[in-house]
Design a protein around this motif. Structure first.
Motif, mmCIF file in Angstrom:
data_model
loop_
_atom_site.group_PDB
_atom_site.id
_atom_site.type_symbol
_atom_site.label_atom_id
_atom_site.label_comp_id
_atom_site.label_asym_id
_atom_site.label_seq_id
_atom_site.Cartn_x
_atom_site.Cartn_y
_atom_site.Cartn_z
ATOM 1 N N THR A 117 0.936 -2.274 -0.276
ATOM 2 C CA THR A 117 1.203 -1.721 1.279
ATOM 3 C C THR A 117 0.090 -0.776 1.937
ATOM 4 N N ARG A 118 -1.081 -0.603 1.416
ATOM 5 C CA ARG A 118 -2.086 -0.021 1.855
ATOM 6 C C ARG A 118 -2.073 1.684 2.009
ATOM 7 N N ALA A 140 -9.639 -7.670 -0.414
ATOM 8 C CA ALA A 140 -9.368 -7.965 1.052
ATOM 9 C C ALA A 140 -9.352 -6.679 2.100
ATOM 10 N N SER A 141 -9.431 -5.611 1.410
ATOM 11 C CA SER A 141 -9.768 -4.210 2.304
ATOM 12 C C SER A 141 -11.362 -4.196 2.528
ATOM 13 N N GLY A 142 -11.953 -4.981 1.974
ATOM 14 C CA GLY A 142 -13.413 -4.854 2.109
ATOM 15 C C GLY A 142 -14.180 -4.732 0.841
ATOM 16 N N ALA A 143 -15.064 -5.847 0.676
ATOM 17 C CA ALA A 143 -15.703 -5.928 -0.552
ATOM 18 C C ALA A 143 -16.584 -4.867 -0.713
ATOM 19 N N SER A 144 -17.150 -4.100 0.245
ATOM 20 C CA SER A 144 -17.939 -2.989 0.063
ATOM 21 C C SER A 144 -17.096 -2.135 -0.477
ATOM 22 N N LEU A 145 -15.976 -1.790 -0.220
ATOM 23 C CA LEU A 145 -15.066 -0.586 -0.736
ATOM 24 C C LEU A 145 -14.642 -0.926 -1.960
ATOM 25 N N ALA A 320 -5.383 -3.608 11.526
ATOM 26 C CA ALA A 320 -4.369 -4.424 11.452
ATOM 27 C C ALA A 320 -4.432 -5.991 11.352
ATOM 28 N N ALA A 321 -5.747 -6.544 11.470
ATOM 29 C CA ALA A 321 -6.041 -8.073 11.227
ATOM 30 C C ALA A 321 -6.113 -8.203 9.872
ATOM 31 N N ARG A 322 -6.537 -7.126 9.007
ATOM 32 C CA ARG A 322 -6.613 -7.089 7.546
ATOM 33 C C ARG A 322 -5.347 -7.066 6.925
ATOM 34 N N SER A 323 -4.586 -6.282 7.432
ATOM 35 C CA SER A 323 -3.257 -5.966 7.043
ATOM 36 C C SER A 323 -2.165 -7.428 7.245
ATOM 37 N N ILE A 324 -2.664 -7.833 8.543
ATOM 38 C CA ILE A 324 -1.594 -9.193 8.869
ATOM 39 C C ILE A 324 -2.258 -10.532 7.867
ATOM 40 N N GLY A 329 1.260 -7.557 6.513
ATOM 41 C CA GLY A 329 1.642 -6.764 7.757
ATOM 42 C C GLY A 329 1.641 -5.451 7.248
ATOM 43 N N ASN A 330 1.708 -5.238 6.235
ATOM 44 C CA ASN A 330 1.881 -3.713 5.620
ATOM 45 C C ASN A 330 0.623 -2.812 6.271
ATOM 46 N N GLY A 331 1.243 -1.748 6.815
ATOM 47 C CA GLY A 331 0.100 -0.975 7.450
ATOM 48 C C GLY A 331 -0.271 -1.135 8.796
#
Length: 370
Positions: A117-118, A140-145, A320-324, A329-331
């Protein structure tokens, strides 16, 4: 024999032609005059503005990316006993530099749900029986993170004589290298938005001549946004297989984002004329792109970019694009509301500026408004 003035017989006199001699444009005074003719004061001011915009671009991008450091990455912590969970939370919260923002979770299932749910970017599942602890990440939230979170938690575990096993619970798509496709899609949508608005200005004056013209421009921008949102989604999704997720949802996001950036550009043009295009580039490209959380998500950015990123269209669009694409779509609701607020404000300012503009006199040159 008479001689004509031209030297023919019959003329009465001979002398130099009437009128002043041609101006001598040689030398320093002639060169200065040529410069003044070639470069107007307005053009010189605009060139200086472009130079300032270029320096701002360099400063913003290098400032945001030259030294990524983790800062308060939200992470859930779950352990079999509440006391162990609390001790682990306190230990991670006390790390030098505040790289983590640990939060207690009742169990692994709850921690995993918070990732999906981010609410958090990872979770540490403590296993006191001697086996390695588990670190749940979401590339998926960012490989660097995910890489930064792994490095920080693994280092903290080593200090306790423990090891950690990393599990990617929300991996990015095989066609989405390091999770950057959503960011590049958003950048493309933003570029289309302000270029469409700029072309509308170039074709018939930066400021619309009246309210009807402003509404026509906004209508043309809306049609363009719908087409651009669909084409971008189809290319990133079905064609290149770079982003999964709902095609209609990404299409809606793209249309909203393109219209938002275009409306902002039209509004700034209504307020500042052709200079408004530069102001739009400053807002969206110079400030918005490096703070969007694309190459480096928010917890890795310096304070200034970390704070402004979520409030600007590129940052809201990327999240939003990553959430979708990856989180069902969470977040995405918050960023979509931010984009909608920008879009409404841009459309209203564009319309109000046009309504408050005095009517053009018939003698105005073509292209001064439209």
């Amino acid at each position: 024999m008479k001689r004509t003035p031209s030297g023919a017989p019959g003329g009465t006199s001979e002398g130099p032609p009437e009128g002043p001699p041609p101006a001598d444009r040689s030398g320093s005074q002639g060169f200065v005059a040529e410069v003044k003719d070639a470069v107007s004061v307005r053009a010189a001011v605009l060139v200086i503005g472009v130079l300032a915009l270029q320096i701002a671009f360099i400063t913003s991008y290098i400032g945001a990316f030259h030294r990524p450091e983790p800062h308060r990455i939200p992470i859930a912590v779950a352990a079999p006993a509440p006391e162990l969970t609390e001790r682990t939370v306190n230990r991670l919260a006390g790390l030098a530099g505040d790289p983590l923002d640990p939060r207690a979770a009742p169990d692994e299932a709850s921690a995993r749900q918070r990732i999906e749910t981010r609410e958090v970017d990872g979770a540490l599942i403590v296993r006191p029986g001697g086996g390695p602890d588990r670190l749940l990440v979401a590339s998926a939230s960012g490989a660097s993170l995910a890489d930064a979170l792994t490095e920080v938690v693994a280092g903290a575990e080593r200090e306790q004589g423990r090891s950690v096993e990393v599990v990617d619970v929300v991996p990015d798509s095989p066609g989405d290298a390091r999770g950057l496709s959503s960011f590049y899609l958003v950048v493309g949508w933003c570029v289309g938005g302000y270029l469409c608005a700029a072309i509308l200005a170039i074709s018939a004056g930066a400021r619309p001549a009246n309210g009807h013209r402003a509404l026509i421009r906004l209508g043309a921008l809306l049609l363009y946004s719908i087409a651009a949102g669909l084409l971008g989604t189809v290319i990133a999704g079905p064609v290149l297989d770079a982003l999964p997720g709902s095609v209609p949802a990404l299409w809606g996001l793209g249309a909203l984002l393109v219209f938002t950036v275009g409306a902002i550009t039209l509004a700034l043009q209504g307020l500042a004329g052709i200079v408004g295009i530069g102001l739009a580039i400053l807002l969206v490209v110079v400030l918005g792109n490096p703070s969007a959380g694309g190459a480096y998500p928010y917890p890795l950015l310096p304070p200034f970019w970390r704070e402004i990123g979520p409030a600007l269209p590129p940052g809201a669009g990327t999240f939003a694009a990553r959430s979708i694409a990856y989180f069902r779509g969470n977040g995405a609701a918050g960023p979509m509301l931010i984009l909608a607020a920008w879009a409404v404000a841009g459309a209203l300012i564009t319309t109000v500026c046009a309504l408050r503009r005095p009517a053009r006199a018939p003698a105005d040159p073509p292209g001064s408004g439209g």
